[in-house]
Scaffold this motif. Structure first.
Motif: not given
Lengths: 226, 226
Positions: A7-13
């Motif tokens: 989920s964090r990765q998606d937000y950063l992306k």
DNA sequence: CGTTCTCGTTAGCCTAGACTAAATCACGGA
DNA sequence: TCCGTGATTTAGTCTAGGCTAACGAGAACG
């Protein structure tokens, strides 16, 4: 450094996609891009800010820190290497690999990433023509312009095709309008919103919709290419 | 049918691993195998039973239903195809691919699985020698016996090496003790717990620990193989 | 036949990451 | 300056899947 959740990765992306230069992004834009509610975004931004991955000024939007940006670019790298691999090694259709890459990019180890990069031939560009960042986050820089901006008679080479819907992409591909193809602008009917091109020597007529996702590199010379 | 969560897939896989014939498995065995607490297992078994993937007799253990078994075997298939692919196509070390396959098996689409199966050459056995179920759940049947059970002078071919710890596996591999290798039993010192073998013509001495994970197929003839 | 011990279950709690409803901030217009 | 409106945050819930502590069933044993 501990592994970031998917989920964090998606937000950063998403932050990187919406603001590649590190501009401020409003909560609502992030929510729309990620298809989640605004409160979910606020909530996650608070956590990401605690972890020094974003700067979050309450009611003032968010932007990536250097660390957050680095992580985001690594995600882009993973995604593009995966897409290239799925197409070049597994032989899947380049218009259909996005969803698979989207999932796998969260679960692939560095070891496997390195191996698929190797067997894919250490590509610099993915099948859409997007540059692939190197492990330190740098990528090839090119000056591209939208295909639709070519004047009559101008020649160019297609370099990048940004995500378009499946059917349109399929039509373009079957006409040879893919990264690497050479094109020449023949006619532009702005009133009827129609472009007449020469794609790899063949006549091709298309509406303008989505055409600004096709980026080209201008070719010198006026010879009649073949 | 909706996609099973990764956690559910793990429980089904564990039940299958602990009871391939569909025997009853006690809660505690599952908990130990999955490294979770017993209440977590009870809790998940209740859900899996509601979904008709397992039969759960309270205080009487659990066993897979036909549907659960099918799902479990598909997980085994995914895992073994992935391991084979990681070794044969990506060139990774077969002693190290387990963890990657363990993660990826939960996230790979049918389309990608089919493609990696193709580029891996549609294998019937994984790098450890384990049979790979076909899409309908059937797999090659072989009658194998533990290497340690060979009598003096007997010849055989190594067919399967079940998971052993890394160092031991590395030692075996460097001595040529891998699936496909031919072996001959030379001496057995049961008191000292030592086996002396001929592996691909070379002398190899090893303790018995873990050796029951090495399964062989007996070879007829008494000739001095070379 | 009662006691004990082991194993499984119940009860209650925690975290991540979603959600909706309600409150609040900030800005533009009157 | 004050007010309305839209964007954002706060407050409170939910689900999945873990956990520990405590309870209870049944086997084993005296």
């Amino acid at each position: 450094m501990a592994r970031l959740s998917g989920s964090r990765q998606d937000y950063l992306k998403a932050l990187y996609a919406l603001a590649p230069q590190g501009e401020v992004v409003p909560t609502s834009r992030l929510a729309a891009h990620l298809s989640v509610s605004a409160p979910s975004v606020t909530n996650m931004l608070r956590r990401l800010a605690e972890e020094k991955l974003v700067l979050h000024k309450p009611r003032g939007g968010a932007r990536l820190t250097a660390r957050g940006r680095r992580e985001a670019i690594l995600m882009v790298r993973r995604h593009r290497i995966l897409e290239t691999f799925l197409v070049r090694v597994l032989g899947l259709d380049w218009a259909e690999v996005h969803a698979d890459a989207e999932v796998l990019e969260h679960h692939i180890s560095d070891r496997v990433l390195e191996a698929i990069d190797r067997v894919a031939g250490r590509p610099d560009f993915d099948p859409h023509g997007h540059p692939i960042p190197d492990p330190r986050g740098r990528m090839q820089r090119r000056t591209l312009l939208p295909l639709a901006s070519l004047e009559r008679g101008a020649r160019a080479v297609v370099r990048e095709i940004r995500d378009a819907d499946g059917p349109r992409m399929a039509r373009w591909r079957s006409a040879g309008l893919v990264p690497g193809a050479s094109v020449r602008m023949r006619e532009v009917q702005r009133l009827d919103d129609v472009f007449e091109l020469e794609v790899a020597g063949e006549r091709f007529v298309t509406g303008s919709e989505g055409l600004d996702g096709v980026l080209v590199e201008r070719r010198g010379g006026a010879g009649h290419g073949r």
